[in-house]
Design an enzyme around this catalytic site. Structure first.
Site, PDB file in Angstrom:
ATOM      1  N   ASP A  63       0.799  -1.220   0.000  1.00  0.00           N
ATOM      2  CA  ASP A  63       0.000   0.000   0.000  1.00  0.00           C
ATOM      3  C   ASP A  63       0.835   1.276   0.000  1.00  0.00           C
ATOM      4  O   ASP A  63       1.932   1.329   0.543  1.00  0.00           O
ATOM      5  CB  ASP A  63      -0.968   0.026   1.176  1.00  0.00           C
ATOM      6  CG  ASP A  63      -0.291  -0.248   2.524  1.00  0.00           C
ATOM      7  OD1 ASP A  63       0.682  -1.028   2.554  1.00  0.00           O
ATOM      8  OD2 ASP A  63      -0.739   0.316   3.534  1.00  0.00           O
ATOM      9  N   GLU A  74      -0.547  -2.413   5.072  1.00  0.00           N
ATOM     10  CA  GLU A  74       0.389  -2.386   6.201  1.00  0.00           C
ATOM     11  C   GLU A  74       0.261  -1.092   6.974  1.00  0.00           C
ATOM     12  O   GLU A  74       0.445  -1.054   8.189  1.00  0.00           O
ATOM     13  CB  GLU A  74       1.828  -2.573   5.702  1.00  0.00           C
ATOM     14  CG  GLU A  74       2.857  -2.777   6.798  1.00  0.00           C
ATOM     15  CD  GLU A  74       3.292  -1.503   7.511  1.00  0.00           C
ATOM     16  OE1 GLU A  74       3.533  -1.545   8.728  1.00  0.00           O
ATOM     17  OE2 GLU A  74       3.378  -0.447   6.836  1.00  0.00           O
TER      18      GLU A  74
END
Length: 435
Positions: free
Chosen positions: A103, A169
């Protein structure tokens, strides 16, 4: 070795046959080096097209396509957008997991790179850019490279490699589950059961070619908190007619600073209490009714963790009460301490020293950043290390930090990451096969 290989080539043996005769470490190094242009291209494409947590749809598609092209078994949609690849070696052995996060962040890129991100989104009610401002683009590209390196020597692998490409994350969107915790919940460490896990994090303030690590508690446990301070709204010209939540909030902010400086034994372990945002008021001459603060807590010790939570609540509520206001405190516990299994770290650090050179692998103090890699380490032994991404010769104090608009990574450090993860996986398998 070189003379023998040259002789085989001169006798008419094919380059593929000659490559097969090489030791595994040499095969890894040569293959990784040959893949560098491709890996850099992947990284720059990911950087130019970032996606936020649980929304990594195109990112996941690109990763899955690559793994499938290598003949790796692929599972998609794990933990929303996660991708899991399974490479079964030609010989029996342990299951080694390798993890990369996917991400981006709600950060507007300020640099002038040819592959600069111009993606924008609405985040928490604000229009903001999206940027890989923490290096997850590099992590994905490295692991895709590792997958190609190891797939090319499948018959030599003494075990199974599980490639985990993890979304979110940095945290899932509000109201959603995500990240490592959700992937574990959905069985990423099972079928086959993972014996050990390795991961890395690129670092913008560590020089290219260097590796940094710490056994035991490596990165902090992280919590988020919010404090809603409620006063009584009044005209700014008549402050005595109300209760000012702005002045009260200011006193709370200063009070929170005494937690680390006066309440914790920081010779035992470091800790951080940070206010990241304060919002309240809409006009110069109106004292508002309410102010909201949000912040983060970082700790390495469970006793200190509990004490910080209590002190944040006590300080906020008591200061507010003394001013005639009210404070509501909410603390959300997020990631636990990233804890490198000590025996595993001691067993495998020699691999990193062989790959990077002993002088390029350094022991560092604990890092107050946090990582949800910690959830995997709660289930299986894990080793997480830092890879240099700062241009050689640059002053670390002048290099842009992670999560900032000027964050920059030198792509020349990528090959070392590929070699490191590849060697960790195969060396671990080799060690276990001899026991």
């Amino acid at each position: 070795m070189k003379k023998r290989l040259f002789l085989l080539l001169s006798l008419g043996f094919s380059p593929a046959f000659v490559f097969a005769q090489l030791p595994l470490n040499v095969k890894i190094d040569q293959k990784a080096q040959s893949l560098e242009p491709k890996i850099v291209e992947w990284r720059r494409d990911f950087h130019q097209n970032p996606e936020l947590g649980n929304r990594e749809f195109k990112t996941a598609e690109k990763i899955a396509k690559h793994l499938k092209s290598l003949g790796i078994e692929v599972q998609t949609g794990v933990g929303h957008t996660g991708v899991v690849g399974l490479l079964k070696g030609g010989k029996p052995g342990p299951v080694v997991a390798l993890r990369a996060d996917m991400d981006g962040l709600p950060v507007t890129e300020r640099g002038d790179l040819p592959f600069k991100s111009t993606v924008t989104t609405d985040y928490n009610g604000q229009k903001v850019g999206v940027m890989h401002a923490c290096g997850h683009d590099t992590h994905m590209s490295i692991l895709m490279g590792v997958a190609e390196v190891l797939a090319s020597m499948k018959s030599d692998i003494k075990g199974t490699v599980k490639f985990i490409f993890q979304p979110a994350e940095e945290g899932a969107p509000e109201g959603e589950e995500g990240g490592a915790k959700l992937m574990i919940k959905e069985g990423v460490l099972e079928n086959p059961k993972v014996d050990v896990i390795f991961g890395l994090h690129i670092n913008s303030q560590t020089e290219v070619g260097k590796i940094a690590y710490k056994p035991g508690a490596t990165m902090a446990a992280v919590d988020f908190f919010s404090i809603d301070v409620k006063g009584v709204q009044t005209h700014g010209a008549y402050p005595w007619s109300g209760v000012d939540p702005i002045v009260t909030s200011s006193q709370i902010v200063m009070g929170l600073q005494t937690i680390v400086s006066r309440n914790l034994d920081i010779t035992k372990a470091p800790a951080v209490v940070t206010i990241g945002a304060i919002n309240g008021g809409i006009r110069q001459n109106i004292i508002p009714e309410q102010v909201k603060m949000i912040g983060t807590i970082r700790t390495f010790d469970e006793e200190m963790h509990t004490k910080v939570h209590k002190r944040v609540t006590d300080i906020a509520t008591n200061i507010a009460e003394s001013a005639g206001a009210k404070a509501e405190v909410n603390i959300t516990t997020l990631y636990p301490v990233t804890f490198n299994d000590v025996p595993l770290t001691e067993e495998m650090i020699g691999t990193l020293q062989n790959v990077a050179g002993k002088d390029n692998v350094k022991l560092i103090p604990a890092v107050t950043g946090a990582e949800d890699f910690s959830y995997y380490q709660q289930k299986v032994p894990g080793f997480f290390f830092f890879l240099g991404g700062m241009p050689k010769g640059k002053d670390p104090l002048k290099a842009a930090a992670h999560h900032t608009p000027d964050f920059f990574i030198d792509d020349s450090g990528i090959v070392l990451g590929v070699r490191s993860l590849s060697r960790l996986a195969l060396d671990y398998m080799e060690k276990k096969s001899k026991k």
